[in-house]
Write a protein that holds these residues in place. Sequence first.
Motif, PDB file in Angstrom:
ATOM      1  N   ARG A 224      34.439  54.291  37.814  1.00 14.95           N
ATOM      2  CA  ARG A 224      34.022  53.625  36.514  1.00 14.95           C
ATOM      3  C   ARG A 224      34.117  52.231  36.574  1.00 14.95           C
ATOM      4  NH1 ARG A 224      36.709  52.393  31.130  1.00 14.95           N
ATOM      5  NH2 ARG A 224      38.267  53.492  31.701  1.00 14.95           N
ATOM      6  N   PHE A 225      35.159  51.608  37.233  1.00 18.91           N
ATOM      7  CA  PHE A 225      35.431  50.276  37.362  1.00 18.91           C
ATOM      8  C   PHE A 225      34.467  49.667  38.337  1.00 18.91           C
ATOM      9  CE2 PHE A 225      37.718  46.699  39.560  1.00 18.91           C
ATOM     10  CZ  PHE A 225      38.099  45.990  38.423  1.00 18.91           C
ATOM     11  N   ILE A 226      34.313  50.437  39.396  1.00 19.40           N
ATOM     12  CA  ILE A 226      33.505  49.839  40.360  1.00 19.40           C
ATOM     13  C   ILE A 226      31.994  49.703  39.994  1.00 19.40           C
ATOM     14  CG2 ILE A 226      32.020  50.301  42.800  1.00 19.40           C
ATOM     15  CD1 ILE A 226      34.918  51.777  43.419  1.00 19.40           C
ATOM     16  N   ARG A 227      31.489  50.923  39.147  1.00 18.45           N
ATOM     17  CA  ARG A 227      30.082  50.886  38.904  1.00 18.45           C
ATOM     18  C   ARG A 227      29.914  49.912  37.619  1.00 18.45           C
ATOM     19  NH1 ARG A 227      26.751  55.279  39.788  1.00 18.45           N
ATOM     20  NH2 ARG A 227      27.528  56.756  41.383  1.00 18.45           N
TER      21      ARG A 227
ATOM     22  N   LEU B 110      32.467  45.636  38.718  1.00 13.28           N
ATOM     23  CA  LEU B 110      32.064  44.869  39.607  1.00 13.28           C
ATOM     24  C   LEU B 110      31.039  44.042  39.381  1.00 13.28           C
ATOM     25  CD1 LEU B 110      33.754  46.607  42.788  1.00 13.28           C
ATOM     26  CD2 LEU B 110      34.808  45.223  40.993  1.00 13.28           C
ATOM     27  N   PRO B 111      29.806  44.893  39.413  1.00 13.30           N
ATOM     28  CA  PRO B 111      28.270  44.121  39.102  1.00 13.30           C
ATOM     29  C   PRO B 111      28.483  42.972  38.119  1.00 13.30           C
ATOM     30  CG  PRO B 111      28.218  46.630  39.457  1.00 13.30           C
ATOM     31  CD  PRO B 111      29.570  46.373  39.139  1.00 13.30           C
ATOM     32  N   LYS B 112      28.978  43.479  36.965  1.00 18.04           N
ATOM     33  CA  LYS B 112      29.081  42.330  35.741  1.00 18.04           C
ATOM     34  C   LYS B 112      30.028  41.224  36.374  1.00 18.04           C
ATOM     35  CE  LYS B 112      32.419  42.579  32.697  1.00 18.04           C
ATOM     36  NZ  LYS B 112      33.344  43.337  31.738  1.00 18.04           N
ATOM     37  N   GLU B 113      31.030  41.295  37.025  1.00 15.02           N
ATOM     38  CA  GLU B 113      31.836  40.202  37.744  1.00 15.02           C
ATOM     39  C   GLU B 113      31.114  39.413  38.644  1.00 15.02           C
ATOM     40  OE1 GLU B 113      34.247  38.789  36.303  1.00 15.02           O
ATOM     41  OE2 GLU B 113      35.267  40.265  34.723  1.00 15.02           O
ATOM     42  N   GLY B 114      30.309  40.153  39.205  1.00 16.73           N
ATOM     43  CA  GLY B 114      29.588  39.381  40.442  1.00 16.73           C
ATOM     44  C   GLY B 114      30.268  39.818  41.886  1.00 16.73           C
TER      45      GLY B 114
ATOM     46  N   SER C   4      30.226  52.569  45.137  1.00 14.29           N
ATOM     47  CA  SER C   4      30.069  51.075  45.521  1.00 14.29           C
ATOM     48  C   SER C   4      28.696  50.777  46.059  1.00 14.29           C
ATOM     49  CB  SER C   4      30.837  51.076  47.047  1.00 14.29           C
ATOM     50  OG  SER C   4      32.282  51.081  46.761  1.00 14.29           O
ATOM     51  N   LYS C   5      27.686  51.729  46.577  1.00 11.28           N
ATOM     52  CA  LYS C   5      26.383  51.831  46.705  1.00 11.28           C
ATOM     53  C   LYS C   5      25.604  51.314  45.456  1.00 11.28           C
ATOM     54  CE  LYS C   5      25.963  54.292  50.939  1.00 11.28           C
ATOM     55  NZ  LYS C   5      25.557  55.634  51.611  1.00 11.28           N
ATOM     56  N   ALA C   6      25.957  52.248  44.361  1.00  8.38           N
ATOM     57  CA  ALA C   6      25.241  52.205  43.128  1.00  8.38           C
ATOM     58  C   ALA C   6      25.502  50.516  42.469  1.00  8.38           C
ATOM     59  CB  ALA C   6      25.664  53.212  42.146  1.00  8.38           C
ATOM     60  N   ALA C   7      26.503  49.972  42.654  1.00  7.57           N
ATOM     61  CA  ALA C   7      26.983  48.717  42.213  1.00  7.57           C
ATOM     62  C   ALA C   7      26.473  47.607  43.148  1.00  7.57           C
ATOM     63  CB  ALA C   7      28.680  48.669  42.156  1.00  7.57           C
ATOM     64  N   GLY C   8      25.976  47.864  44.312  1.00  9.53           N
ATOM     65  CA  GLY C   8      25.633  46.883  45.304  1.00  9.53           C
ATOM     66  C   GLY C   8      26.821  46.431  45.991  1.00  9.53           C
TER      67      GLY C   8
ATOM     68  N   ALA D 236      44.233  38.808  35.205  1.00 10.48           N
ATOM     69  CA  ALA D 236      43.890  37.528  34.607  1.00 10.48           C
ATOM     70  C   ALA D 236      43.031  36.476  35.593  1.00 10.48           C
ATOM     71  CB  ALA D 236      44.994  36.677  34.032  1.00 10.48           C
ATOM     72  N   THR D 237      43.900  36.369  36.873  1.00  8.58           N
ATOM     73  CA  THR D 237      43.288  35.419  37.791  1.00  8.58           C
ATOM     74  C   THR D 237      41.989  35.987  38.349  1.00  8.58           C
ATOM     75  OG1 THR D 237      45.422  34.865  38.490  1.00  8.58           O
ATOM     76  CG2 THR D 237      43.745  34.610  40.133  1.00  8.58           C
ATOM     77  N   PHE D 238      41.759  37.292  38.459  1.00 10.89           N
ATOM     78  CA  PHE D 238      40.547  37.907  38.934  1.00 10.89           C
ATOM     79  C   PHE D 238      39.369  37.270  37.900  1.00 10.89           C
ATOM     80  CE2 PHE D 238      37.597  41.647  38.403  1.00 10.89           C
ATOM     81  CZ  PHE D 238      36.849  41.361  39.547  1.00 10.89           C
ATOM     82  N   LYS D 239      39.669  37.748  36.535  1.00 10.36           N
ATOM     83  CA  LYS D 239      38.628  37.280  35.616  1.00 10.36           C
ATOM     84  C   LYS D 239      38.355  35.607  35.611  1.00 10.36           C
ATOM     85  CE  LYS D 239      39.708  40.929  32.174  1.00 10.36           C
ATOM     86  NZ  LYS D 239      40.293  41.060  30.819  1.00 10.36           N
ATOM     87  N   ALA D 240      39.416  34.992  35.831  1.00  9.32           N
ATOM     88  CA  ALA D 240      38.867  33.451  35.748  1.00  9.32           C
ATOM     89  C   ALA D 240      38.137  32.994  37.077  1.00  9.32           C
ATOM     90  CB  ALA D 240      40.591  32.679  35.575  1.00  9.32           C
TER      91      ALA D 240
END
Length: 362
Positions: free
Chosen positions: A49-52, A55-59, A97-101, A349-353
């Motif tokens: 769920r996190f990958i799909r 990860l695309p939303k965060e880039g 991962s493939k689905a998320a690019g 938090a660092t990942f988000k920033a």
Amino acid sequence: MKFRLIRAFIMMMLCLAAATAMLCAASPLPVRGLNLSAPKPAEIPLVVRFIRDVLPKEGVNVLVLEINYRYQYTSHPEVVDADPLTKDDIKSIVAASKAAGVRLIPLINLLGHQSWAETTFGLLRSHPEFDETPGKYPANKDIYCRSYCPLHPDLHKIVFDLMDELADVCEADAVHVGMDEVFILADPDCPRCKTRSKAELLAQEVRTLHDHLLAKNREMWMWGDRFLDGTVTGLGKWEASEDGAAWAINMVPRDIVICDWHYDAVSPTAAHFAVEGFRVLAAPWRLTNVALGQLDLVRSVRANADQTIAPRMLGMLQTSWVPAGDFIRAYYGESSAPPPGVEAQEAAATFKALFSAIRAMQ
């Protein structure tokens, strides 16, 4: 007339170089990566769920997944550690991962990090003959992590099988081989290594792993700390090397991708690796100001260096260094028992920033 033409040509080239640099700085970073540990089998749905979704939303476009011996290897089942992932588990991650690019790159720690605290991991547990210090340091007392002996004649057949099987199941075009924080190397009691220089031995192992991957049309990624001189840089023995191993940088191929980790301060060593001819990623952890400072460094080199060096600054690799489930739950702000620790919360938090800043610059 001739002088004016030459001057006009020089001005045109300078303008072209400036425009190219601006384009390079403004273009998306080629690598926008996240490094996670392999989840527990029960956490596969959470990770998928996190990958799909995230990860695309965060880039994020690269996921380096540290698996080590926590996979149900069929080539050498004796090395399998606790909580191993099945082939179906890995294929779920591959599909997500493939689905998320997202490019999935498995990580298996090689050379060093063959133990942690009192636990010796699968390779040396099942093949103690490969230990660089066999019979020494009972219960791993008084050492950081065990290393394997890179000159043992039977070692690489098994290591290559593990690398290939892991890359195959992950459908990966690259493998991250770790090789950070190697403190046991050319041990004076090793009958094969004791007369070798640490730099030559490190470089030989890097080349051996690199050449195998190259023959399989796969890229080699690794941590860069052993290639840095801890005394010259002032980085010390953890983020760099103080035992002479750093000279190995002069004896290894330049098509290796270096992951340059620094967690407490913004070191300019990513630029050093780029100047040395490597493609490089800056790799922060849980201090937001350090991550953003490293991003500024990457952007500055991409914007201002010449077009030989600038493209080598590939981007960023955010590390986590906590269990994958803890990092993901901290990202979501989910409560759990026990709740994610401080390090998980700071890393999330660092990942988000960091990725908010990356998206803002695209």
